[in-house]
Write a protein that holds these residues in place. Structure first.
Motif, PDB file in Angstrom:
ATOM      1  N   ARG A 159     -47.133 -18.769 -28.575  1.00  0.00           N
ATOM      2  CA  ARG A 159     -46.401 -17.787 -28.318  1.00  0.00           C
ATOM      3  C   ARG A 159     -45.228 -18.297 -27.229  1.00  0.00           C
ATOM      4  N   SER A 160     -44.929 -19.519 -27.187  1.00  0.00           N
ATOM      5  CA  SER A 160     -44.133 -20.271 -26.175  1.00  0.00           C
ATOM      6  C   SER A 160     -42.724 -19.583 -26.256  1.00  0.00           C
ATOM      7  N   CYS A 161     -42.338 -18.928 -27.674  1.00  0.00           N
ATOM      8  CA  CYS A 161     -41.076 -18.734 -27.894  1.00  0.00           C
ATOM      9  C   CYS A 161     -40.508 -17.517 -27.070  1.00  0.00           C
ATOM     10  N   LEU A 162     -41.508 -16.838 -26.700  1.00  0.00           N
ATOM     11  CA  LEU A 162     -40.998 -15.418 -26.045  1.00  0.00           C
ATOM     12  C   LEU A 162     -40.558 -15.886 -24.528  1.00  0.00           C
ATOM     13  N   THR A 163     -39.597 -14.920 -24.401  1.00  0.00           N
ATOM     14  CA  THR A 163     -38.972 -15.033 -23.023  1.00  0.00           C
ATOM     15  C   THR A 163     -39.899 -14.663 -22.019  1.00  0.00           C
ATOM     16  N   ARG A 164     -39.729 -15.382 -20.781  1.00  0.00           N
ATOM     17  CA  ARG A 164     -40.512 -14.987 -19.725  1.00  0.00           C
ATOM     18  C   ARG A 164     -39.677 -15.408 -18.415  1.00  0.00           C
ATOM     19  N   PHE A 165     -40.376 -14.648 -17.264  1.00  0.00           N
ATOM     20  CA  PHE A 165     -39.548 -14.869 -16.074  1.00  0.00           C
ATOM     21  C   PHE A 165     -40.646 -14.667 -15.009  1.00  0.00           C
ATOM     22  N   GLY A 166     -40.608 -15.434 -13.695  1.00  0.00           N
ATOM     23  CA  GLY A 166     -41.895 -15.479 -12.681  1.00  0.00           C
ATOM     24  C   GLY A 166     -40.924 -15.139 -11.596  1.00  0.00           C
ATOM     25  N   VAL A 167     -41.716 -14.635 -10.631  1.00  0.00           N
ATOM     26  CA  VAL A 167     -41.184 -14.195  -9.150  1.00  0.00           C
ATOM     27  C   VAL A 167     -42.284 -14.125  -8.384  1.00  0.00           C
ATOM     28  N   LYS A 168     -41.963 -14.418  -6.764  1.00  0.00           N
ATOM     29  CA  LYS A 168     -43.157 -14.180  -6.130  1.00  0.00           C
ATOM     30  C   LYS A 168     -42.424 -14.111  -4.626  1.00  0.00           C
ATOM     31  N   GLY A 169     -43.497 -13.506  -3.689  1.00  0.00           N
ATOM     32  CA  GLY A 169     -42.953 -13.379  -2.331  1.00  0.00           C
ATOM     33  C   GLY A 169     -43.309 -11.670  -1.937  1.00  0.00           C
ATOM     34  N   ALA A 170     -43.098 -11.920  -0.511  1.00  0.00           N
ATOM     35  CA  ALA A 170     -43.792 -10.570   0.097  1.00  0.00           C
ATOM     36  C   ALA A 170     -42.775  -9.431  -0.580  1.00  0.00           C
ATOM     37  N   ASN A 171     -41.489  -9.688  -0.821  1.00  0.00           N
ATOM     38  CA  ASN A 171     -40.704  -8.528  -1.241  1.00  0.00           C
ATOM     39  C   ASN A 171     -40.384  -8.448  -2.841  1.00  0.00           C
ATOM     40  N   ALA A 172     -41.332  -9.436  -3.586  1.00  0.00           N
ATOM     41  CA  ALA A 172     -41.238  -9.477  -4.893  1.00  0.00           C
ATOM     42  C   ALA A 172     -41.542  -8.127  -5.614  1.00  0.00           C
ATOM     43  N   ALA A 173     -42.412  -7.453  -5.150  1.00  0.00           N
ATOM     44  CA  ALA A 173     -43.036  -6.248  -5.737  1.00  0.00           C
ATOM     45  C   ALA A 173     -41.879  -5.301  -5.875  1.00  0.00           C
ATOM     46  N   ASP A 174     -41.306  -5.023  -4.509  1.00  0.00           N
ATOM     47  CA  ASP A 174     -40.267  -4.017  -4.212  1.00  0.00           C
ATOM     48  C   ASP A 174     -39.186  -4.361  -5.031  1.00  0.00           C
TER      49      ASP A 174
END
Lengths: 1006, 214, 87
Positions: free
Chosen positions: B45-60
């Protein structure tokens, strides 16, 4: 589901079968059908043993089929090659150790019979019947205990002894062509693991499951039931009760029953390997109940190892599981109630009992004594068996010589009499199968009333029931199991604090199941304690006399318990003998350490599939298509060089290096560690963990980065690029990436600076395009201004190359105009392909790790971990320039201050060999010798095709580090090579290759 | 010939398989129809587009982009309709957003995060993304990973960060048609090793390799 | 395999973790003499007892503290660094 692990059906034998009634049964040793017998009389299995044809039934073991056919000698003993038959019939001894083709050391007593098996006993010369090595038996006076420690010390004769001993000892013949098999391991989980499916284990499993636990129950036997199915005293009702328990277990939805499965050891946090014929399962339980039962112990009298002298439980198993008559006329030696039961089991199957010999002078009454008397069985109380007499055929017993023993246990041989028999049963006691309890950390104490070690303190989550817990009577075992099953379930919901005590043991109304001293000395010896190791009673007396009189020394000097059975039938007796000799209690004597595995485990099971992760860059298949020879760099597979037909490895490497110097080359550096850091305190963080200054690094520029540990030692280097005010991108060495990311994360966990680190090592790949034509190649694919003014050396630019967003860094590791191009992993193949096309006109040459190492060496660039070691500090490696000591803090700073007060011990220098040098060159790690002292070593060395001489880096004493100083390198064979200190870089010392003037291809000499 | 700008980490391994190739999200994808009775199906399923994010304010920040955040560490929830994609909370403060075939939320988030606010750190995702499905999935997991998957409560929507055959993986357990359906992400540079090893094990079960999107 | 309780990921086999040594706060480098600094860098307390240790759950890159009795190998508890306490 609960039948998992039960016997697989056998294929019917393909040989023509005689009707059952016509098959000779040889002395008629098969009994009529037993209820719940394990054999299937409808399926005959043919096999051979020692070249002779035999047959048995599906469900037989090898030994039961042979015994049923009248075969009495099943093997030869280890040292004296004495004929041996069935002893424990429970895998507690290896009298019957056989080989079938490639399968060696089969335990015939417990190995299921298979069609077409071709078996032979191990450890014989010319077969089990005429083993010529039995001559050793006659030499036994010259082979006392510990003789191998003393007898073969003669230097000249030792090779002769070694060859001889190797030929006549050893168990099984290794077949070198045996295929290497691996079986898949698996993990499994349960709430309660019950080890042992005798009546106490069955009851514990049922109680725990009834309360709601998910239970796994394992038993090494082919079927569950344990002694409840065969220690009957003629009372078949007990077997029926046992059978009912087994049926309940097999149909319970929350119990999984695994038969023919060994719990091979106990590991931390209730992790138990379950080993069956086909594979190994790593079971994690939340609580473990050990219901493993007890080992029956042999009595020690002369010739107690003759075929036909059996442990009582062995005879009972033969009868009830396999319907085999163990003997025809028996003498039964007893010292507990179990012995009387065994005598009754024989009697009810039509075996005549010539005598019951009772070691105790005052046996406590039991119901079976009266039954035996009513059958006119003489019972001799206060008697022992002094010796068993060999029959004329030398394959069994013909009589038992009995005599009274006095209060001190001394045999009164003046009153001896011989009783004719063809078999002797020994029932003098039990030792608990406590191996896994010990491994789990249980503490046991010696309980004199039982003459047995019993659990004293159990670690949390560990429970014991049944005979291993000192409970011997049938009904009490069931009760004990039920209690423990409930307690284990309660523990799941409410884990007790440590040092929980075991349940109070129900008192047993019978006298101790183990006789304290079933040892009868004999002047002619051959009264065996350890049957695996051929150890006699006097061996222990002698060992103690020689000073090996504590249990650990006794074990190692005599080797008791060190044979394949690991002391199952011998450790308790050895302990009791030592207690007798030293006058200590068994509790004071103590036990030796129980270690995994409980039974041997096949290497195929331990090997498993062997998962060894390999890491590959996105360009891996392209390298393969170009002929790359791969090497392992940590977990990564990297091209060492690209092979060309008719070219040697060295030629290929040098050709690649020359291509980079003269035109353009391309190397996959995707394995580099790549980290990204953002935040207002990103620069401060970098300044704390690296030695350099980065707060003043201009956006769009990069700088060398050196990392130290707290002791001031060099641990990594790389490049830091500034992409924005609060945004940096930096690289580490391939091998350091994972650990550095982890350590940087830990530092910021402590410091809590306002920044965040992302590990892009796998998400990005990188290609280094290098050479005088590199700029021209790249220019075809991008609109980015590549001129020296717009894109100086060490600058970094975000650009689009071949329609792909990339990061370009102008780096100089290999010493040519070049670009390290960083790109999202998924786009790397497209980028590589585009560069190959664009570079075709310049004969662009992919180059590998070895060429890169040569190129960087020509520039004198060091490689951390190759040109530095675990003690190298920046001053020694010529890296002081990278250390900015006036920063407020960086890791290693304080240690460097302390080190600065002392002179350095060695210095890294460049060296060359004389251009005319033709002999064997030095290699890395060859030593630098000065006045017979080691003053350094070579760290890198290679022949430079550009400079046409050998060059390298080496550590030398600081006073030797002046250019043109000559020093000595010693090769492995002692030859000395003279090297000349040379300042680095060797090639292009003024870095002209990074200047605009030579970047245009038309200005480069061909 | 122009090499596609997006290639799955295991693109070359799939070359030898029969099926039809089509481009999805700029990545060549092999489509094969799996036999419905296969005990184990492996899907790339590698063709699907994806995005990653992290950090104390990432959720907000993600919430400000209109997403519902999984409330507990190591859990996931679906992306807003009509997408069937997912947002997974990895540990405490890292997130993985993966689109379905029909949504393109991840590229939009990546654009919005090009100049991220404070304590929001984008994470480039270049995973090998696969699915393990079929009745033999748990057996495969039992041979490759030391976690008790059968004891998981799927209703809790757990996310597992663990190690499988020596490779760090992110697992999203699920069900499809009454059988286990597990989504797995790992570093693409381990992709070939992971895929080849799982295929070898699946073959022992009589399993199949497909690239069909389920 | 021993089980280690990760505060974020729960009870996991020890193979998923990397051990990071005993928690040893760094003294102020500018305020201690050379011997004290050298002792911080090289010396460790060998006596057994309950110690606070750094452990990292590798798959999630989570650093945390474990309180473990190094004589009995019993783990008392584990927590994140910002919940650190003195023992």
């Amino acid at each position: 589901m609960s039948e998992a692990g039960l016997h697989q059906p056998f294929a019917k034998s393909t040989l023509p079968q005689e009707p059952l009634t016509d098959r000779p049964s040889r002395r008629g040793d098969r009994l009529p059908p037993m209820p719940h017998e394990w054999i299937d009389r409808d399926r005959i299995i043919d096999f051979t043993f020692e070249g002779t044809h035999f047959w048995g039934y599906a469900g037989d073991t090898i030994s039961s089929a042979l015994w049923a056919s009248g075969q009495r000698i099943l093997g030869r003993s280890f040292k004296y090659h004495r004929p041996r038959g069935i002893l424990s019939f429970a895998n507690h001894d290896i009298n019957a150790l056989m080989q079938a083709g490639e399968k060696l050391n089969l335990r015939a007593d417990t190995t299921p019979l298979e069609p077409g098996m071709t078996l032979a006993a191990v450890n014989t010369i010319e077969g089990v019947h005429n083993d010529r090595a039995s001559l050793l038996n006659a030499f036994s006076p010259f082979l006392p205990v510990g003789f191998y420690y003393k007898a073969f010390h003669h230097k000249r004769l030792f090779p002769f002894w070694e060859r001889l001993i190797r030929r006549i000892s050893g168990l099984g013949q290794l077949v070198p062509t045996t295929p290497r098999i691996r079986t898949a391991k698996r993990y499994d989980f349960c709430d309660v693991l019950v080890i042992g499916a005798g009546v106490s284990g069955l009851s514990a499993a049922l109680a725990a499951a009834a309360a709601g636990a998910d239970v796994a129950l394992v038993d090494e036997n082919a079927q569950a039931g344990g002694s409840g199915s065969y220690q009957l005293g003629g009372e078949l009702a007990l077997a029926e009760t046992t059978h009912q328990l087994v049926q309940q277990v097999m149909h319970h939805p929350r119990i999984r029953l695994f038969t023919q499965t060994v719990a091979a050891g106990y590991y931390t946090d209730h992790w138990v390997p379950l080993v069956d014929r086909d594979h190994l399962t790593k079971m994690r339980a939340k609580a473990v109940i050990i219901a493993s039962g007890a080992y029956e112990q042999p009595a020690v009298f002369r010739n107690n190892d003759l075929p036909g002298v059996l442990l009582a439980s062995a005879a009972q198993r033969l009868i009830y599981r396999y319907a085999v008559k163990p003997m025809h006329r028996a003498v039964v030696l007893v010292a507990n109630t179990d012995g009387y039961r065994a005598a009754m089991d024989l009697l009810t199957q039509g075996i005549s009992i010539q005598a019951v010999v009772e070691l105790r002078s005052d046996p406590i009454a039991n119901p079976w004594i009266a039954q035996l008397r009513s059958h006119h069985v003489p019972i001799y109380s206060g008697y022992c068996i002094y010796e068993a007499k060999t029959n004329p055929a030398k394959d069994g017993v013909c009589s038992a010589v009995i005599c009274p023993i006095d209060a001190r246990g001394i045999p009164q041989t003046g009153f001896s009499q011989a009783i004719a028999c063809d078999g002797i049963l020994m029932s003098v006691g039990w030792a608990p199968t406590a191996n896994l309890l010990y491994q789990a950390g249980a503490k046991l104490r010696f309980e004199p009333s039982l003459q047995q070690f019993v659990p004293d303190t159990l670690p949390p989550g560990i429970f014991a029931c049944g005979r291993v817990n000192g409970v011997y009577e049938f009904a009490e075992k069931i009760h004990d199991g039920q209690n423990v099953g409930v307690t284990a379930f309660e523990y799941l919901n409410n884990p007790l604090p440590s040092n929980s005590c075991p349940l109070s043991r129900l008192p047993s109304f019978t006298p101790p199941p183990l006789h304290p001293a079933p040892f009868i000395p004999h002047p002619k010896g051959k009264n065996f304690v350890d049957f695996d190791e051929d150890l006699q009673y006097k061996d222990f007396i002698h060992a103690a006399q020689e000073g090996f009189d504590n249990i650990e020394l006794l074990k190692r000097y005599t080797t008791v318990g060190m044979g394949p059975s690991q002391g199952k039938h011998s450790n308790m007796n050895a302990l009791q003998i030592l207690a007798q000799i030293t006058g200590k209690s068994p509790g004071e004597v103590g036990t030796t350490t129980a270690r995994p595995f409980f039974h041997p485990v096949l290497l195929s099971h331990l090997a498993g599939r062997s998962f060894t992760p390999k890491r590959q860059t996105p360009l891996h298949s392209r390298h393969g298509a170009l002929g790359a020879k791969f090497m392992l760099a940590g977990q990564w597979q990297r091209p060492e060089y690209y092979a060309r037909s008719h070219s040697s490895r060295i030629d290929c490497i040098q050709r690649e290096a020359i291509a980079v110097r003269q035109r353009v080359g391309m190397i996959d550096v995707g394995t580099l560690g790549k980290l990204e850091i953002r935040g207002p305190q990103a620069a401060e963080f970098l300044e704390r963990v690296y030695t350099g200054r980065y707060a003043n690094l201009k956006g769009g520029m990069s700088r060398y980065a050196l990392m130290l540990d707290e002791t001031g030692v060099v641990i990594d280097d790389g490049v830091i690029a500034r992409l924005g005010l609060d945004h940096f991108y930096f690289t580490t060495t391939t091998s350091g990436a994972a650990q550095i990311h982890r350590e940087l994360t830990r530092w910021n966990t402590i410091w809590q600076l306002d920044c965040g680190i992302v590990n892009l090592t796998g998400a990005r790949s990188a290609i280094n395009l290098a050479g005088p034509h590199a700029r021209h190649v790249l220019a075809q694919l991008t609109d980015c201004d590549l001129s020296s003014a717009a894109f100086p050396y060490l600058a970094v630019r975000e650009a689009i190359v071949a329609q792909i967003p990339v990061l370009l860094l102008r780096v100089g590791f290999v010493g040519e105009w070049g670009y390290e191009i960083h790109v999202a992993a998924e786009s790397t193949p497209a980028l590589w392909d585009a560069l190959m096309v664009a570079g075709a006109a310049h004969d662009i040459t992919p180059f590998g790790v070895e060429a890169q190492r040569l190129l960087r060496l020509e520039k004198g660039h060091l490689i951390v971990g190759q040109d530095t070691d675990g003690l190298t500090t920046p001053r020694e490696a010529g890296l002081a320039w990278a250390v900015k000591s006036d920063k407020p803090f960086f890791i290693g700073q304080r240690s460097l201050e302390i080190l600065a007060k002392q002179p350095i011990q060695q210095k890294l220098v460049g060296f060359r060999l004389d251009p005319a040098f033709q002999a064997t060159p030095p290699q890395e790690c060859h030593l630098v010798i000065e006045q017979d002292e080691i003053v350094g070593r070579v760290t890198s060395v290679a022949y430079s095709p550009t400079l046409k001489q050998f060059i390298g880096l080496a550590y030398v004493a600081p006073e030797m580090a002046t250019p043109n100083h000559r020093f000595n390198i010693r090769l492995s064979n002692g030859e000395i090579v003279t090297a000349i200190v040379t300042s680095t870089p060797f090639y292009d010392p003024d870095n002209q290759r990074q200047k605009e003037t030579i970047a245009h291809p038309s200005q480069v000499a061909a | 010939m122009n090499t596609p700008l997006r290639l799955s980490p295991i693109h070359d391994l799939l070359q030898s398989l029969p099926g039809n190739w089509q481009a999805i999200n700029g990545m060549p994808v092999l489509t094969v129809s799996p036999p419905t009775t296969s005990p184990l199906i492996l899907t790339d399923r590698s063709c699907l587009t994806r995005f990653g994010v992290k950090g104390a304010n990432a959720a907000d920040w993600l919430a400000s982009q209109g997403l519902t955040i999984p409330d507990r560490p190591n859990s996931w929830c679906p992306l807003p309709n009509p997408s069937a994609g997912i947002i997974a909370r990895l540990g405490l403060s890292e997130f993985l957003i993966e689109d379905s075939l029909s949504s393109r939320l991840a590229p939009q988030l990546a654009m919005a995060c090009q100049t991220p606010p404070a304590k929001v750190y984008p994470v480039l995702r270049q995973d090998l993304a696969i699915a393990l499905s079929g009745p033999a999935t748990h057996e495969l997991l039992q041979q490759t990973c030391n976690l008790n998957f059968r004891a998981l409560i799927l209703a809790d929507r757990p996310i597992l960060l663990t190690s499988l055959i020596g490779v760090v993986v992110t697992l999203l357990p699920g069900e499809h048609n009454g059988h286990p359906f597990y989504r797995l992400w790992c570093d693409g540079t381990f992709g070939n090793y992971l895929w080849q090893t799982l295929v070898a094990i699946a073959t022992e079960f009589g399993g199949t390799i497909t690239n069909v999107e389920l | 395999m021993k089980l280690i309780p990760c505060p974020i990921n729960g009870l996991r086999p020890v193979g998923e973790f990397v051990y990071g040594g005993e928690v040893r706060p760094m003294p102020d480098p500018n305020a201690v003499d050379d011997d004290t600094w050298a002792s911080y860098v090289f010396n460790r307390t060998g006596a057994p007892g309950v110690k606070q240790e750094w452990w990292c759950h590798s798959p999630s890159n989570t650093w945390f503290i474990v309180e473990r009795n190094t004589l009995t190998d019993e783990i008392m508890q584990s927590y994140l660094y910002d919940e650190m306490r003195t023992i």
